[in-house]
Motif scaffolding. Structure first.
Motif, PDB file in Angstrom:
ATOM      1  N   VAL A   1     -17.619   7.218  -5.866  1.00 51.34           N
ATOM      2  CA  VAL A   1     -17.774   6.173  -4.865  1.00 51.34           C
ATOM      3  C   VAL A   1     -16.534   6.171  -3.976  1.00 51.34           C
ATOM      4  O   VAL A   1     -15.408   6.036  -4.484  1.00 51.34           O
ATOM      5  CB  VAL A   1     -17.954   4.793  -5.526  1.00 51.34           C
ATOM      6  N   PRO A   2     -16.677   6.326  -2.661  1.00 48.74           N
ATOM      7  CA  PRO A   2     -15.495   6.360  -1.795  1.00 48.74           C
ATOM      8  C   PRO A   2     -14.762   5.024  -1.787  1.00 48.74           C
ATOM      9  O   PRO A   2     -15.362   3.960  -1.960  1.00 48.74           O
ATOM     10  CB  PRO A   2     -16.078   6.689  -0.410  1.00 48.74           C
ATOM     11  N   VAL A   3     -13.465   5.066  -1.578  1.00 46.43           N
ATOM     12  CA  VAL A   3     -12.638   3.855  -1.528  1.00 46.43           C
ATOM     13  C   VAL A   3     -12.743   3.232  -0.144  1.00 46.43           C
ATOM     14  O   VAL A   3     -12.500   3.894   0.869  1.00 46.43           O
ATOM     15  CB  VAL A   3     -11.172   4.194  -1.859  1.00 46.43           C
ATOM     16  N   ASP A   4     -13.131   1.954  -0.105  1.00 48.88           N
ATOM     17  CA  ASP A   4     -13.193   1.197   1.142  1.00 48.88           C
ATOM     18  C   ASP A   4     -11.891   0.406   1.277  1.00 48.88           C
ATOM     19  O   ASP A   4     -11.676  -0.581   0.569  1.00 48.88           O
ATOM     20  CB  ASP A   4     -14.397   0.263   1.131  1.00 48.88           C
ATOM     21  N   ARG A   5     -11.023   0.848   2.165  1.00 51.28           N
ATOM     22  CA  ARG A   5      -9.696   0.225   2.260  1.00 51.28           C
ATOM     23  C   ARG A   5      -9.765  -1.226   2.699  1.00 51.28           C
ATOM     24  O   ARG A   5      -8.924  -2.044   2.293  1.00 51.28           O
ATOM     25  CB  ARG A   5      -8.827   1.034   3.227  1.00 51.28           C
TER      26      ARG A   5
ATOM     27  N   VAL B   1      -7.880  -4.376   0.834  1.00 46.07           N
ATOM     28  CA  VAL B   1      -6.952  -5.297   1.511  1.00 46.07           C
ATOM     29  C   VAL B   1      -7.446  -6.737   1.406  1.00 46.07           C
ATOM     30  O   VAL B   1      -6.661  -7.656   1.111  1.00 46.07           O
ATOM     31  CB  VAL B   1      -6.771  -4.874   2.979  1.00 46.07           C
ATOM     32  N   ARG B   2      -8.740  -6.958   1.639  1.00 48.85           N
ATOM     33  CA  ARG B   2      -9.264  -8.327   1.564  1.00 48.85           C
ATOM     34  C   ARG B   2      -9.135  -8.888   0.146  1.00 48.85           C
ATOM     35  O   ARG B   2      -8.794 -10.060  -0.049  1.00 48.85           O
ATOM     36  CB  ARG B   2     -10.725  -8.362   2.009  1.00 48.85           C
ATOM     37  N   GLY B   3      -9.419  -8.067  -0.853  1.00 45.71           N
ATOM     38  CA  GLY B   3      -9.297  -8.533  -2.231  1.00 45.71           C
ATOM     39  C   GLY B   3      -7.875  -8.916  -2.576  1.00 45.71           C
ATOM     40  O   GLY B   3      -7.630  -9.952  -3.222  1.00 45.71           O
ATOM     41  N   MET B   4      -6.897  -8.107  -2.156  1.00 45.94           N
ATOM     42  CA  MET B   4      -5.504  -8.406  -2.466  1.00 45.94           C
ATOM     43  C   MET B   4      -5.024  -9.647  -1.722  1.00 45.94           C
ATOM     44  O   MET B   4      -4.330 -10.497  -2.297  1.00 45.94           O
ATOM     45  CB  MET B   4      -4.633  -7.193  -2.129  1.00 45.94           C
TER      46      MET B   4
ATOM     47  N   ASP C   1     -17.606  -9.025  -2.779  1.00 47.52           N
ATOM     48  CA  ASP C   1     -17.412  -8.589  -1.397  1.00 47.52           C
ATOM     49  C   ASP C   1     -17.995  -7.199  -1.193  1.00 47.52           C
ATOM     50  O   ASP C   1     -18.081  -6.392  -2.118  1.00 47.52           O
ATOM     51  CB  ASP C   1     -15.918  -8.596  -1.071  1.00 47.52           C
ATOM     52  N   SER C   2     -18.407  -6.924   0.039  1.00 51.95           N
ATOM     53  CA  SER C   2     -19.002  -5.639   0.370  1.00 51.95           C
ATOM     54  C   SER C   2     -18.861  -5.393   1.863  1.00 51.95           C
ATOM     55  O   SER C   2     -18.341  -6.230   2.604  1.00 51.95           O
ATOM     56  CB  SER C   2     -20.499  -5.606  -0.019  1.00 51.95           C
ATOM     57  N   ALA C   3     -19.322  -4.229   2.299  1.00 52.04           N
ATOM     58  CA  ALA C   3     -19.300  -3.883   3.723  1.00 52.04           C
ATOM     59  C   ALA C   3     -20.660  -4.108   4.364  1.00 52.04           C
ATOM     60  O   ALA C   3     -21.040  -3.422   5.297  1.00 52.04           O
ATOM     61  CB  ALA C   3     -18.868  -2.433   3.901  1.00 52.04           C
TER      62      ALA C   3
ATOM     63  N   LEU D   1      -6.822  -2.388  -7.341  1.00 58.20           N
ATOM     64  CA  LEU D   1      -7.386  -1.272  -8.106  1.00 58.20           C
ATOM     65  C   LEU D   1      -8.848  -1.529  -8.460  1.00 58.20           C
ATOM     66  O   LEU D   1      -9.669  -0.599  -8.457  1.00 58.20           O
ATOM     67  CB  LEU D   1      -6.565  -1.059  -9.383  1.00 58.20           C
ATOM     68  N   LEU D   2      -9.180  -2.778  -8.770  1.00 63.42           N
ATOM     69  CA  LEU D   2     -10.581  -3.110  -9.058  1.00 63.42           C
ATOM     70  C   LEU D   2     -11.460  -2.838  -7.848  1.00 63.42           C
ATOM     71  O   LEU D   2     -12.536  -2.236  -7.964  1.00 63.42           O
ATOM     72  CB  LEU D   2     -10.697  -4.575  -9.461  1.00 63.42           C
ATOM     73  N   GLN D   3     -11.014  -3.270  -6.668  1.00 62.25           N
ATOM     74  CA  GLN D   3     -11.802  -3.048  -5.449  1.00 62.25           C
ATOM     75  C   GLN D   3     -11.909  -1.573  -5.112  1.00 62.25           C
ATOM     76  O   GLN D   3     -12.912  -1.123  -4.552  1.00 62.25           O
ATOM     77  CB  GLN D   3     -11.165  -3.807  -4.274  1.00 62.25           C
TER      78      GLN D   3
END
Length: 610
Positions: free
Chosen positions: A17-21, A25-28, A61-63, A420-422
Motif C-alpha cells: 500500500v503506497p504511503v500517503d504523506r 501529516v494530518r494524523g501527526m 481518515d482517507s483521501a 507510522l500507523l498512518q
C-alpha cells in the motif's frame, strides 16, 4: 515462512500500500494539538481524552471525496462519543456493563452489515463502549465523551480542507481507476480473466459509490460529476463487450483497445479532453461491438448525459435510504445470526472482565470485537496477527514508559507512532496493532487506567480475549459460510438465468439486462472476495478448491452470456438461427436454475456451518 501452513503465510502477508504523506501529516498534527494543549494547561488527563478522539479520527481518515470524508469522519466520531458516554453511565456496576455490552453488540452487529460507513461507525461505537467501561468513573460523566468529540475536530477540519483544496480530484481518480481496471481486463487471458473481472467489479463499485451513491441527490446535468457519470455508463458497454477478447484471435484485439482505454483514463484523471487513437476495424464479428464501445468511450463527454446511472435503483429520500437498509438487515437471517454470534462472544468477554478480578479495562472486549468481526478477516488470521502485533506493541510501550519521562517526550513518541500507523498500518493488521498498542499504553497513564501495570494487563487481556474469540466465535459458533459463499453463488446463478432468459426473449425494458448483469457480477465478486478471505482459515482449506471450481464455471458462463448479448449473435437475419439461439439460451437458463437449486440443497463444504 515456507515451513508454515499456507493460511498462516497468507495471514502475515504485507500488502504493498503506497504511503500517503498527507494522511501522515494530518494524523501527526491531529495528535499534537490536543496533547499539547492538555500539557500546557496542566491537565494531561483531559489532553489524553481529546487525543483519544484525534487518534480515532486519524484511523478513519482517507483521501476520499469531501462527502465521503465527512461521513467517514463525523459519523464514527459521533458514534465513539456515544459509546464512551454509555460506558461511563454504567458507573462501574458489573451487571449494567454486561447488559450494555450485550445491547451494543447486537446493534453494532446489525449496523455493520448495512454499508461501509455504517460498518465503521458500528465498530467505533462498540470499541468506544468497551473503552468507556474501563475509564475511571469520576464525575462528570460527559467530560471524556465531549473531549473525545472535540479532539477529532482539528484533524477533521484539516482533512476536509484538503478535500476542498482539490475539488473533484478524488472522483476523477476513482473513475480513472475503473477505466484502468477495464483496460487490464482487455489484456486478460483465460487464466487471468476471473481475477481481473473481479477487480473491474470492485473498481466500478468504488467509482459509483464515490461519484453517485454518497450524494443526497443525483448529479446536476451539465456538472463535472454528471460528465463522470456519463463516462461510467459508457464504460459499462465496454465491460459487456470485453469477453470478446477471449473468443477471437489475439491479433484482432491487440493492445490498441487497452491503450485507448488507458488514454481515456489519463484524460479523465487530469480533467482534460483530447483525441484518442483507435486500432483499425477488426475482421472478426465478435470484436466489432468492442470497438464500437471503446469508440463511444473515447468520444468527448456529453455534459447533458450525466443523469442518474441506469444501473442504480430509483433514489429514495435521504431518510428513507438508511431506514430501508436497516429494515433489510433486520429481516436478513444471516445478518441476525452474525449479530447474535457477536453478542454471545462479547457478552462472554464482559462477564469474564467483570467477575475475574482483572484490572479495570475494556481491552478484553475490544480484542474479542476486533477478532470476531468477519469484515476484518477470519478468526484464525486475526488471532495470529492480533497476538503478534500486541506482544510487539506492548514491548515498544514498555520501553517507551521505562525510558521516556512523562510530558513532552511521551507526546513526541505518540506523534511518531501515529505517523507510522498512518504510513504503514494499512499494509497488515499486525503492523496496525503494533503501532496502535503503544499509543494506547502511553495514553493510559494520564487517563488513570492502571498505572505502571497497564502493559502487562493489556497483554493478559489480549490473551484471554483471543481464547474467548477462538472458543465462542470459531469452535462453538463458526462463521456462516453458507450465506457468504453458497447462497451468493446460487444467487449469481439465478441472476444469470434471468439474464439468459431475457437474451432469449428480450422484453421492452432496456435497463433490465444491465441490472441483471450487474447483480450477477456483484454476487460473483462477493464470492471471490470471500474465498480470498477464507484462505486465512485452516478449517476451509479443503473446500476452497471446490468453491473455486464452481466460481470459475459461473464466471465462464457469464462471459459467454455477455459476449453473446454484446455481439448480437441472434441478429443474423435468419429466423431459424434466431429460434435456435433462443432455445439454447432457454436451456442454459434452466441449467443455471438447476445448478442454483443444487447449491442450496448441498450441505456446506468443510466443517463450518450455520
Amino acid at each position: 515462512m515456507r515451513g508454515f501452513p499456507a493460511w498462516l503465510r497468507h495471514s502475515m502477508e504485507i500488502r504493498a500500500v503506497p504511503v500517503d504523506r498527507s494522511l501522515v501529516v494530518r494524523g501527526m498534527l491531529g495528535m499534537l494539538l490536543p496533547s499539547a494543549l492538555g500539557q500546557m494547561t496542566g491537565r494531561p488527563d483531559l489532553g489524553a481524552a481529546a487525543a483519544l478522539g484525534a487518534y480515532g479520527a486519524a484511523v478513519d481518515d482517507s483521501a476520499a471525496p469531501l462527502r465521503t470524508r465527512a461521513l467517514t469522519l463525523l459519523l464514527p466520531q459521533f458514534a465513539g462519543a456515544v459509546g464512551l458516554a454509555l460506558g461511563r453511565l454504567t458507573d462501574g456496576r458489573a451487571w449494567a456493563q454486561i447488559l450494555l455490552v450485550c445491547f451494543v453488540a447486537l446493534v453494532s452487529g446489525l449496523m455493520s452489515t448495512v454499508g461501509r460507513v455504517s460498518d465503521m461507525a458500528a465498530l467505533v461505537l462498540l470499541l468506544a463502549t468497551a473503552m468507556g467501561l474501563g475509564l475511571p468513573t469520576a464525575p462528570p460523566w460527559w467530560e471524556v465523551p465531549l473531549l473525545f468529540l472535540l479532539g477529532g475536530v482539528p484533524l477533521v477540519l484539516l482533512s476536509l480542507a484538503d478535500a476542498l483544496r482539490h475539488p473533484g480530484r478524488a472522483e476523477r481518480r476513482a473513475v480513472a481507476g475503473a477505466f484502468r481496471a477495464v483496460a487490464d481486463l482487455l489484456g486478460a487471458t483465460e487464466d487471468t480473466w476471473g481475477e481481473r473481472r473481479h477487480r473491474v467489479t470492485g473498481a466500478m463499485d468504488a467509482a459509483y459509490d464515490t461519484v453517485v451513491v454518497r450524494r443526497l441527490r443525483a448529479p446536476r446535468p451539465g456538472s463535472a460529476a454528471a460528465c463522470l457519470v456519463g463516462r461510467l455508463d459508457r464504460l459499462v458497454e465496454v465491460v459487456a463487450a470485453a469477453p470478446a477478447v477471449l473468443r477471437v484471435p489475439a491479433e484482432e484485439v491487440s493492445g490498441g483497445y487497452a491503450d485507448a482505454v488507458r488514454a481515456v483514463a489519463d484524460s479523465v484523471e487530469a480533467g482534460t479532453a483530447g483525441p484518442v487513437a483507435l486500432p483499425p476495424p477488426p475482421r472478426a464479428r465478435a470484436a466489432l461491438a468492442l470497438r464500437a464501445a471503446v469508440a463511444a468511450l473515447a468520444a468527448p463527454a456529453d455534459p447533458q448525459a450525466g443523469g442518474r446511472p441506469r444501473l442504480l435503483p430509483p433514489r429514495r429520500t435521504p431518510l428513507r435510504r438508511p431506514a430501508a437498509a436497516v429494515v433489510g438487515r433486520v429481516r436478513d437471517p444471516a445478518a441476525r445470526r452474525y449479530a447474535l454470534r457477536l453478542m454471545l462472544c462479547l457478552t462472554t468477554a464482559q462477564v469474564i472482565a467483570s467477575f475475574s478480578g482483572l484490572p479495570r479495562s475494556g481491552w478484553l472486549v475490544l480484542t474479542v470485537a476486533l477478532v470476531v468481526r468477519p469484515g476484518l478477516g477470519t478468526v484464525p488470521a486475526r488471532l495470529v496477527t492480533r497476538t503478534v502485533g500486541t506482544i510487539a506493541g506492548v514491548l515498544i510501550g514498555l520501553a517507551a514508559i521505562a525510558v521516556l519521562p512523562t510530558g513532552w517526550w511521551r507526546i513526541g513518541a505518540m506523534i511518531v507512532l501515529t505517523g507510522l500507523l498512518q504510513a504503514y498500518g494499512r499494509r497488515n493488521y499486525a503492523l496496525q496493532t503494533l503501532f496502535l498498542t503503544p499509543v494506547m499504553l502511553l495514553l493510559a497513564d494520564p487517563l488513570g487506567l492502571a498505572g505502571s501495570a497497564v502493559p502487562v494487563a493489556r497483554l493478559l487481556d489480549t490473551v484471554i480475549g483471543c481464547v474467548v474469540a477462538l472458543v465462542c466465535g470459531h469452535v462453538l459458533w463458526p462463521e456462516d459460510t453458507r450465506s457468504r459463499v453458497t447462497e451468493r453463488l446460487a444467487g449469481a446463478h439465478d441472476a444469470m438465468a434471468a439474464y439468459a432468459e431475457h437474451t432469449a426473449d428480450p422484453s421492452g425494458d432496456a435497463e433490465l439486462p444491465h441490472a441483471l448483469r450487474r447483480r450477477a457480477h456483484a454476487d460473483l465478486a462477493a464470492v471471490r472476495t470471500e474465498l480470498e478471505r477464507l484462505r486465512t482459515d485452516p478449517r476451509h482449506q479443503g473446500a476452497l478448491d471446490a468453491w473455486r471450481t464452481e466460481l470459475a464455471h459461473a464466471e465462464g458462463v457469464m462471459a459467454h452470456l455477455t459476449t453473446a448479448t454484446a455481439t448480437g449473435a441472434g441478429a443474423t437475419g435468419r429466423r431459424g438461427a434466431t429460434v435456435a439461439r433462443a432455445d439454447t439460451e432457454r436451456d442454459l437458463a434452466a441449467h443455471l436454475r438447476r445448478r442454483a437449486a443444487s447449491l442450496r440443497a448441498t450441505p456446506t463444504h468443510g466443517k463450518g456451518r450455520r
